[in-house]
Scaffold this active site. Structure first.
Site, PDB file in Angstrom:
ATOM      1  N   CYS A 104       1.948  16.602  54.933  1.00  0.00           N
ATOM      2  CA  CYS A 104       1.545  16.555  53.531  1.00  0.00           C
ATOM      3  C   CYS A 104       1.959  17.844  52.828  1.00  0.00           C
ATOM      4  O   CYS A 104       1.976  18.916  53.432  1.00  0.00           O
ATOM      5  CB  CYS A 104       0.035  16.351  53.396  1.00  0.00           C
ATOM      6  SG  CYS A 104      -0.468  15.897  51.702  1.00  0.00           S
ATOM      7  N   CYS A 138      -5.532  19.296  50.023  1.00  0.00           N
ATOM      8  CA  CYS A 138      -6.828  18.852  49.490  1.00  0.00           C
ATOM      9  C   CYS A 138      -7.939  19.239  50.460  1.00  0.00           C
ATOM     10  O   CYS A 138      -7.889  18.921  51.644  1.00  0.00           O
ATOM     11  CB  CYS A 138      -6.808  17.350  49.258  1.00  0.00           C
ATOM     12  SG  CYS A 138      -5.494  16.825  48.136  1.00  0.00           S
ATOM     13  N   CYS A 142      -9.762  16.449  52.542  1.00  0.00           N
ATOM     14  CA  CYS A 142      -8.944  15.494  53.293  1.00  0.00           C
ATOM     15  C   CYS A 142      -9.501  15.269  54.692  1.00  0.00           C
ATOM     16  O   CYS A 142      -9.849  16.221  55.397  1.00  0.00           O
ATOM     17  CB  CYS A 142      -7.513  16.010  53.385  1.00  0.00           C
ATOM     18  SG  CYS A 142      -6.410  14.927  54.329  1.00  0.00           S
TER      19      CYS A 142
END
Length: 348
Positions: free
Chosen positions: A71, A75, A78
């Site tokens: 990714c 975040c 996550c």
């Protein structure tokens, strides 16, 4: 028979040099052929055993395949973090789709990580799932890497494209870890471009929002009304051991981002006028998604972690499914089956 052995023995002795290579060839084939036959039978049995049982078919109608954990965002809440960069090659991934289709899967959702970090693999899997397996195809993305060229090449194979939208405030997105760490965060602008690309391609646009301590009191009504998503999923921030629970092997610690059920319900109530809104608190979400990781292993979240099954490539879908911890009753209760195929022109 005895005289034949003598003649044949003499023949081999006098013709040894000419025949020795041929003889070794046939001797090797005597050993190798059974192995080839057994391997072929095993592969055929795994791929196309018998017609799938109705029980299995009803449980695997919709499957989520996390093609990679890679990714480009960080975040903080996550729960499928970048613990490795593994991904299957296209051939093995296609075989997995074949096995799912044969078992009764009607819709495949590609996710990550960020699936568009592997655009060629993602595109070819979308094409194969749609054209060869007859599945509805959806994707969940953070929206930052979706290019017009990709959409022109592969958009016709996609039914639904979902983008994670946790806030329309740049500072909040930055605090969450979506799209940059400054107040000039561009996540919303990127999402708006994706919305336009979906409209141009006739792809159904979906939004996913994780309700957490940083956004639970944000009013998103005006923005959502303008975007008009086909579906809007709102998830209560979920904690899973081994991913985001702050443990020694966890990449994230999302405990401070949790919201109570009351806070989550208040967010839902404040957006109740949005007919496309689908609320999913932890009790609904946790076990009602059938998830395959980057090795095509089902992930069992029933004990507040992620325990992988054996890969469907090794044991088949039915046996791996028995290790998935999947709550198919909750899947149906939350409306897991819906109109997931978009309209297509005759030319498509």
């Amino acid at each position: 028979m005895c005289s034949f052995r003598i003649v044949f023995s003499n023949f081999l002795t006098t013709k040894h040099d000419a025949l020795s290579g041929h003889f070794r060839f046939f001797e090797n084939m005597r050993i190798i052929l059974p192995c080839i036959i057994v391997t072929h039978i095993a592969t055929s049995t795994l791929s196309y055993n018998a017609s799938p049982s109705s029980m299995v078919a009803n449980r695997v109608k919709s499957v989520n395949y996390f093609i990679s954990r890679e990714c480009n965002y960080k975040c903080k809440f996550c729960f499928h973090t970048q613990k490795n960069t593994h991904k299957l090659g296209l051939g093995k991934a296609k075989l997995g789709l074949q096995l799912l289709q044969h078992s009764g899967t009607e819709k495949i959702n590609f996710a990550g990580g960020e699936p568009f970090l592997n655009p060629e693999l993602l595109g070819e899997l979308c094409k194969y799932a749609r054209e060869d397996c007859g599945m509805a195809v959806s994707i969940i993305s953070n929206g930052s890497l979706i290019k017009p060229d990709w959409m022109k090449r592969y958009g016709e194979y996609v039914d639904i494209l979902g983008v994670s939208v946790d806030s329309f405030d740049p500072a909040t997105n930055a605090a969450i870890g979506r799209g940059g760490d400054t107040d000039k965060n561009q996540h919303v602008n990127r999402m708006l471009k994706v919305r336009e690309l979906c409209s141009n391609q006739g792809i159904l646009f979906k939004m996913n929002t994780v309700v957490c301590s940083l956004n639970h009191d944000e009013d998103m009504n005006e923005h959502v009304s303008r975007l008009e998503p086909y579906r809007w999923k709102a998830f209560q921030c979920l904690i899973l051991k081994g991913e985001n629970a702050g443990g020694p092997n966890d990449i994230n610690d999302a405990r401070k981002l949790q919201v109570s059920k009351g806070q989550f319900d208040a967010f839902i109530d404040s957006h109740s006028g949005q007919s496309m809104l689908i609320p999913e608190p932890n009790t609904v979400m946790q076990n009602s998604y059938l998830m395959l990781d980057e090795e095509l292993r089902f992930l069992d979240c029933s004990e507040n972690g992620k325990v992988p099954s054996q890969s469907i490539l090794k044991v088949g879908v039915e046996q791996a499914l028995s290790q998935a911890g999947f709550d198919d009753l909750m899947f149906h209760k939350r409306g897991g089956i819906y109109a997931w195929t978009r309209e297509r022109s005759i030319s498509n």
